[in-house]
Design a protein around this motif. Structure first.
Motif, PDB file in Angstrom:
ATOM      1  N   SER A   1      16.506 -25.192  28.106  1.00  0.00           N
ATOM      2  CA  SER A   1      17.481 -24.224  28.616  1.00  0.00           C
ATOM      3  C   SER A   1      18.819 -24.365  27.909  1.00  0.00           C
ATOM      4  CB  SER A   1      17.697 -24.423  30.113  1.00  0.00           C
ATOM      5  OG  SER A   1      16.486 -24.579  30.766  1.00  0.00           O
TER       6      SER A   1
ATOM      7  N   MET B   1      22.586 -18.501  22.501  1.00  0.00           N
ATOM      8  CA  MET B   1      23.189 -17.230  22.913  1.00  0.00           C
ATOM      9  C   MET B   1      24.704 -17.281  22.777  1.00  0.00           C
ATOM     10  SD  MET B   1      21.315 -15.854  26.248  1.00  0.00           S
ATOM     11  CE  MET B   1      19.987 -16.819  26.840  1.00  0.00           C
TER      12      MET B   1
ATOM     13  N   GLN C   1      18.715 -22.861  24.484  1.00  0.00           N
ATOM     14  CA  GLN C   1      18.715 -21.397  24.586  1.00  0.00           C
ATOM     15  C   GLN C   1      20.128 -20.883  24.860  1.00  0.00           C
ATOM     16  OE1 GLN C   1      15.647 -20.073  24.076  1.00  0.00           O
ATOM     17  NE2 GLN C   1      16.795 -18.196  23.743  1.00  0.00           N
ATOM     18  N   LEU C   2      20.778 -21.577  25.785  1.00  0.00           N
ATOM     19  CA  LEU C   2      22.135 -21.168  26.170  1.00  0.00           C
ATOM     20  C   LEU C   2      23.087 -21.304  24.988  1.00  0.00           C
ATOM     21  CD1 LEU C   2      23.694 -20.307  28.744  1.00  0.00           C
ATOM     22  CD2 LEU C   2      24.397 -22.683  28.956  1.00  0.00           C
TER      23      LEU C   2
END
Lengths: 190, 275
Positions: A82, A89, A85-86
Motif C-alpha cells: 500500500s 501516486m 502504491q501511495l
C-alpha cells in the motif's frame, strides 16, 4: 547500540544484498547502468525508510497488543504494497520528473524481499522507532551502494573479452560473489 | 476462536483502511492521461526497441496521442499495427514503407588486403578507435561483427568471408546495427531497392586498387550510364539516390570492379521524376 552503529551495521557489515543475500532480483536486474542503479537505489531507500516506520507502528500498536505476531508477514506485505502504491501516486502528481526517473522501479520495489526482511529484522532486534528508521536508511543506502558498485563494474565489463559461456548473468553472479567476499571484510567492524 | 475473530477484524480493518486511503489518494492525486495512450500501447508490439525514435512503446503511444508521432511510425509493427493505431486515433493510415538494412562494403577476407595483425578485443568499435583493425582499407568493414551482436531480431550473421549479411525477412529497420557500426557502412533503405553501391571508400582509384579488389575507383561509368540520373560522384565515391533509382541494373553491368550489386528477386520500379 548507538544510532551510528546501527547505520553502519546495516550499510556495510550486514549489507542487505551482499551479506544477507536479500533483494538479489533487482540487484541483478537493474545493475547494468550506473544511472538506473542510482534511480533504483534511491527509490528503494525511500521506500525502506517509509516501510520501516510504518511496520514499526503496525507491530507495536496492532500485532503485539492483540497477540497476533503470526500475522506479521501478511500485514507487513500489505502495508509495504500500500505504501509503495501511495508513494507512486503521490510522486506522479507532485513531481512528474522524479516519477519519470523512478517510474519503472517503484512498482518493482513492492516485491523486493529486502524491504520485508528489513521490517522483520527491525522487529527482531526490538529497535525503537528512531532506531528502526535509521536501520531502514542504512539498509537502503547499503542496497544503493551495492547496486552502484556492481553497475560500475558491469559497465566496464562491456568492453572486456569475456568467455562465451559466462557472458551476461554468469559473469554478473561471479562479480556479485567477489563483492560479497569483499564485504565479508567488514565483519567485526561493529 | 477469540484469536480468529481478532485476526479477522484487525487484518480486515487494516486492509479496509489502506484500501480507503488508496481510493482517496487515487482521486486526490489523479493525473489526467489520455485514455487513447493505453489503447495504443496495447496494440503495439511492446518490444521497446526504440526504432520509432521514441524511448519505448509507451513514449511512442504518448507521442501518437499528442500528435507528435505519426500513426504509422512503428516500423516493427508495420501495416497491421498502423491500421489498429489509426482506428484508435480515428484516421486512415498507409503502412510505413518497409525498410531494411544494407551493408555497403564487399571487402571480406578474400577481397580486402590485410595490413599487419590486430590482437585487441574482437569488437569493431574498439578496433576502429585503437588502430583501425587489420584491414588496409580505412573505410571498409572491420569484420568483428558488432552489428550482428547488436541485432535483436536475428536478422544478421557473419558469412565465411567475414562480412555481415542481412536476412531481409527478419530485419525491422530498428537501426541498432547502423549505430553499432563505427564506419557507417550500414544504411537503412526501402526494401524494394535492389541496386546498391557497396563501397564507402573516399580514396582515389589508384589507392582503392591497392587495398581492395571490389572497391569503387570513381571511374564514373555508372554515372554516365544511369538513365534516371540516380548516381552521382562525391569525394571519389559513386553514390546512389534511392529516390531516383528504378532498379534497371545498367550500372551493375558496366561497373569494372563489381562494386555495384544487384539483389535477385527485386522488381523494376516505376518512379515519377521529381524536380
Amino acid at each position: 547500540m548507538s544510532l551510528f552503529t546501527i547505520l553502519l551495521s546495516a550499510l556495510l557489515v550486514n549489507n542487505f544484498v551482499l551479506v544477507r543475500f536479500l533483494g538479489i532480483c533487482p540487484f541483478m536486474g537493474v545493475s547494468k547502468q550506473v544511472d538506473s542503479a542510482i534511480g533504483m537505489g534511491l527509490a528503494t531507500t525511500f521506500v525502506m525508510v517509509v516501510a520501516a516506520a510504518a511496520t514499526w507502528l503496525i507491530q507495536w500498536f496492532i500485532l503485539e497488543p492483540f497477540g497476533l505476531p503470526f500475522l506479521q508477514n501478511m500485514s507487513f506485505i500489505l502495508v509495504i504494497a500500500s505504501m509503495v502504491q501511495l508513494v507512486e501516486m503521490f510522486l506522479h502528481k507532485t513531481s512528474p520528473s522524479l516519477y519519470r526517473a523512478m517510474g519503472i522501479f517503484l512498482p518493482l520495489i513492492t516485491t523486493n524481499c529486502a524491504i520485508l526482511g528489513l521490517a522483520i529484522m527491525g522487529v527482531q532486534n526490538s529497535y525503537t522507532f528512531i532506531e528502526t528508521v535509521v536501520f531502514g536508511l542504512g539498509g537502503g543506502l547499503g542496497f544503493t551502494l551495492a547496486l552502484i558498485l556492481l553497475a560500475g563494474i558491469r559497465e566496464e565489463l562491456q568492453f572486456a573479452d569475456i568467455p562465451k559461456p559466462l557472458r551476461g548473468a554468469g559473469i554478473a553472479f561471479i562479480l556479485a560473489g567477489l563483492l560479497s567476499l569483499a564485504f565479508g571484510g567488514f565483519a567485526g567492524l561493529v | 476462536m477469540n484469536t480468529t475473530i481478532i485476526s479477522l477484524v484487525s487484518m480486515g480493518s487494516m486492509a479496509a483502511l489502506f484500501a480507503l486511503g488508496l481510493a482517496v489518494a487515487s482521486k486526490k492525486f489523479a493525473v489526467e492521461t489520455d485514455p487513447r495512450v493505453e489503447e495504443i500501447e496495447s496494440v503495439l508490439p511492446g518490444v521497446n526497441c526504440g526504432a520509432c525514435g521514441f524511448a519505448g512503446c509507451n513514449n511512442f503511444a504518448e507521442g501518437v496521442a499528442s500528435g507528435k508521432a505519426p500513426v504509422n511510425g512503428c516500423p516493427v509493427g508495420g501495416l497491421s499495427v498502423a491500421k489498429m493505431v489509426a482506428s484508435i486515433m480515428g484516421v486512415e493510415a498507409d503502412g510505413p514503407k518497409r525498410r531494411v538494412a544494407q551493408v555497403l562494403c564487399k571487402g571480406g577476407h578474400a577481397e580486402a588486403k590485410q595490413r599487419g595483425g590486430y590482437d585487441g578485443p574482437k569488437d569493431c568499435r574498439i578496433a576502429h578507435a585503437t588502430q583501425g583493425g587489420d584491414k588496409a582499407c580505412s573505410y571498409g568493414c572491420l569484420g568483428y561483427g558488432s552489428c550482428v551482436a547488436s541485432c535483436e531480431f536475428n536478422a544478421m550473421y557473419m558469412d565465411e568471408n567475414g562480412l555481415p549479411v542481412v536476412i531481409e525477412e527478419n530485419c525491422t529497420a530498428c537501426g541498432k546495427c547502423v549505430d553499432a557500426c563505427p564506419r557507417d557502412i550500414i544504411v537503412l533503405v526501402d526494401e524494394e531497392q535492389g541496386v546498391h553501391i557497396r563501397c564507402r571508400s573516399l580514396l582515389t582509384g589508384r589507392f582503392v586498387r591497392q587495398v581492395c579488389s571490389v572497391g569503387c575507383i570513381a571511374c564514373q561509368r555508372c554515372v554516365k550510364v544511369c538513365p534516371t540520373g540516380a548516381i552521382y560522384m562525391e569525394d571519389n565515391l559513386a553514390r546512389i539516390d534511392y529516390d531516383k533509382c528504378i532498379n534497371c541494373r545498367e550500372c551493375v553491368a558496366v561497373c569494372p570492379m563489381n562494386t555495384i550489386d544487384w539483389q535477385e528477386g527485386k522488381a523494376l520500379l516505376e518512379k515519377v521524376a521529381v524536380g
